[in-house]
Design a protein around this motif. Structure first.
Motif, PDB file in Angstrom:
ATOM      1  N   ASP A   3      -1.760   2.854  61.280  1.00 36.60           N
ATOM      2  CA  ASP A   3      -0.574   3.107  60.476  1.00 36.60           C
ATOM      3  C   ASP A   3       0.599   3.578  61.317  1.00 36.60           C
ATOM      4  OD1 ASP A   3      -1.797   5.473  61.088  1.00 36.60           O
ATOM      5  OD2 ASP A   3      -1.572   6.373  59.108  1.00 36.60           O
ATOM      6  N   CYS A   4       0.461   3.535  62.635  1.00 37.37           N
ATOM      7  CA  CYS A   4       1.551   3.899  63.534  1.00 37.37           C
ATOM      8  C   CYS A   4       2.269   2.640  64.012  1.00 37.37           C
ATOM      9  CB  CYS A   4       1.018   4.682  64.731  1.00 37.37           C
ATOM     10  SG  CYS A   4       0.262   6.270  64.293  1.00 37.37           S
ATOM     11  N   VAL A 184      18.441   8.265  53.533  1.00 40.16           N
ATOM     12  CA  VAL A 184      17.418   7.679  54.395  1.00 40.16           C
ATOM     13  C   VAL A 184      16.764   8.761  55.246  1.00 40.16           C
ATOM     14  CG1 VAL A 184      16.946   6.031  56.246  1.00 40.16           C
ATOM     15  CG2 VAL A 184      18.640   5.472  54.485  1.00 40.16           C
ATOM     16  N   ASP A 185      15.450   8.802  55.220  1.00 33.70           N
ATOM     17  CA  ASP A 185      14.697   9.696  56.095  1.00 33.70           C
ATOM     18  C   ASP A 185      14.242   8.896  57.312  1.00 33.70           C
ATOM     19  OD1 ASP A 185      14.849  11.923  54.342  1.00 33.70           O
ATOM     20  OD2 ASP A 185      13.186  11.124  53.160  1.00 33.70           O
ATOM     21  N   LEU A 186      14.768   9.245  58.461  1.00 34.97           N
ATOM     22  CA  LEU A 186      14.454   8.508  59.686  1.00 34.97           C
ATOM     23  C   LEU A 186      13.221   9.093  60.365  1.00 34.97           C
ATOM     24  CD1 LEU A 186      17.968   7.967  61.336  1.00 34.97           C
ATOM     25  CD2 LEU A 186      16.605   6.315  60.037  1.00 34.97           C
ATOM     26  N   ASP A 187      12.271   8.218  60.629  1.00 34.47           N
ATOM     27  CA  ASP A 187      11.127   8.633  61.435  1.00 34.47           C
ATOM     28  C   ASP A 187      11.506   8.690  62.909  1.00 34.47           C
ATOM     29  OD1 ASP A 187       8.552   8.617  59.559  1.00 34.47           O
ATOM     30  OD2 ASP A 187       9.870   6.983  58.938  1.00 34.47           O
ATOM     31  N   PRO A 211      16.378  12.690  62.639  1.00 32.81           N
ATOM     32  CA  PRO A 211      15.104  11.983  62.773  1.00 32.81           C
ATOM     33  C   PRO A 211      13.964  12.939  63.088  1.00 32.81           C
ATOM     34  CG  PRO A 211      16.306  11.840  64.832  1.00 32.81           C
ATOM     35  CD  PRO A 211      17.207  12.575  63.851  1.00 32.81           C
ATOM     36  N   LEU A 212      12.763  12.524  62.751  1.00 30.37           N
ATOM     37  CA  LEU A 212      11.603  13.309  63.147  1.00 30.37           C
ATOM     38  C   LEU A 212      11.410  13.261  64.655  1.00 30.37           C
ATOM     39  CD1 LEU A 212       9.040  12.335  60.353  1.00 30.37           C
ATOM     40  CD2 LEU A 212      10.533  14.338  60.469  1.00 30.37           C
ATOM     41  N   ILE A 259       5.157   5.796  67.375  1.00 31.90           N
ATOM     42  CA  ILE A 259       5.752   6.569  66.280  1.00 31.90           C
ATOM     43  C   ILE A 259       4.793   6.526  65.100  1.00 31.90           C
ATOM     44  CG2 ILE A 259       7.760   6.886  64.810  1.00 31.90           C
ATOM     45  CD1 ILE A 259       8.395   7.178  67.779  1.00 31.90           C
ATOM     46  N   CYS A 260       4.364   7.697  64.650  1.00 30.42           N
ATOM     47  CA  CYS A 260       3.399   7.767  63.547  1.00 30.42           C
ATOM     48  C   CYS A 260       4.045   8.404  62.332  1.00 30.42           C
ATOM     49  CB  CYS A 260       2.170   8.577  63.967  1.00 30.42           C
ATOM     50  SG  CYS A 260       1.203   7.778  65.295  1.00 30.42           S
ATOM     51  N   PRO A 261       3.509   8.130  61.142  1.00 31.39           N
ATOM     52  CA  PRO A 261       4.078   8.715  59.917  1.00 31.39           C
ATOM     53  C   PRO A 261       3.997  10.236  59.955  1.00 31.39           C
ATOM     54  CG  PRO A 261       2.516   6.953  59.401  1.00 31.39           C
ATOM     55  CD  PRO A 261       2.369   7.235  60.856  1.00 31.39           C
TER      56      PRO A 261
END
Length: 264
Positions: A3-4, A184-187, A211-212, A259-261
């Protein structure tokens, strides 16, 4: 982890995005010289066409703008002769070169879906070519007074429920991003060294992007750094480092990031 999303450096601001069974190449086909940044190596172009290695899946080609260190239309047209793709996202034309016209003809002859993005600065244009993937172009101008007539699409790639923003050479002007990214939530956000170093860029990163994780890309090739960008990034990291926002420098020494959730 399945899921990444895996990000691999190809050259300069060229990156391969792999996730959800898809491969997306952003600004990753260019072979022209005359700038201090790396060109895509012929070996990598050959691997793309076979396909081989990380280029096993190469479904969509995306470009932020028409500068020779990001986009060579004839190289893209040549790739289409060796391997089909699902779609191509073209930037706004900075001019009408013969190479771009040849590429458009090649896309049309092969029936390849293609979209010219290039919204007005501050505007957006979204395309969802298949379930689970949406590409939104956020209109900006290229940074630098000498390039203010060049449109640059910031590309928001929404894949597997994650949002990745590739800014290319976008200028650090808040009005370009405020409306487009307000919900928008940026990963992860990808910015070049000048954007990261500039106080206005930092204000946009902290106040609008949020961003995260942050990735600095568009780094010069080894031994060709006339603008001292490696030193600039090193100093900026010392000045702006934040414990709550991991920052990765995507370069020849570290060409991969995953990049992972977010974990809730």
């Amino acid at each position: 982890m399945s899921d990444c999303i895996d990000i691999d450096l190809v050259a300069n601001a060229g990156v391969l995005v792999r996730g959800g069974g898809l491969g997306l190449l952003v600004d990753g086909m260019h072979d022209q010289d005359g700038h201090p940044f790396g060109r895509v190596e012929p070996d990598d172009m050959a691997r793309m066409g076979r396909p081989e290695g990380i280029f096993e899946r190469l479904d969509y080609l995306l470009f932020t703008h028409e500068h020779p260190d990001h986009f060579t239309p004839d190289l893209v047209a040549g790739h289409l002769e060796r391997r089909p793709v699902k779609g191509v996202f073209l930037p706004a034309p900075a001019r009408e070169p013969e190479g771009r016209a040849r590429l458009v003809r090649a896309l049309e002859e092969r029936g390849v879906p293609h979209w010219t993005m290039g919204p007005e600065p501050g505007g957006t244009l979204s395309v969802s070519p298949e379930p689970g993937l949406t590409v939104t172009a956020i209109g900006t101008r290229h940074m630098g007074k000498q390039f203010q007539d060049v449109r640059n699409d910031c590309l928001l790639v929404s894949l597997m429920g994650m949002n990745l923003l590739f800014t290319g050479d976008a200028d650090h002007v808040p009005e370009y991003y405020e409306e487009a990214l307000k919900d928008v939530d940026l990963d992860a956000a990808f910015v070049n060294p000048i954007f990261y170093h500039n106080p206005n860029g930092q204000a946009i990163i902290d106040g609008i992007f949020r961003p995260l994780e942050l990735v600095i890309y568009h780094m010069p090739s080894n031994g060709r750094d006339p603008f001292h960008l490696a030193f600039t990034v090193k100093r900026a990291l010392q000045r702006y480092a934040r414990p709550d926002m991991p920052v990765h420098v995507l370069d020849a020494a570290a060409p991969h990031v995953t990049i992972c959730p977010a974990v809730l």
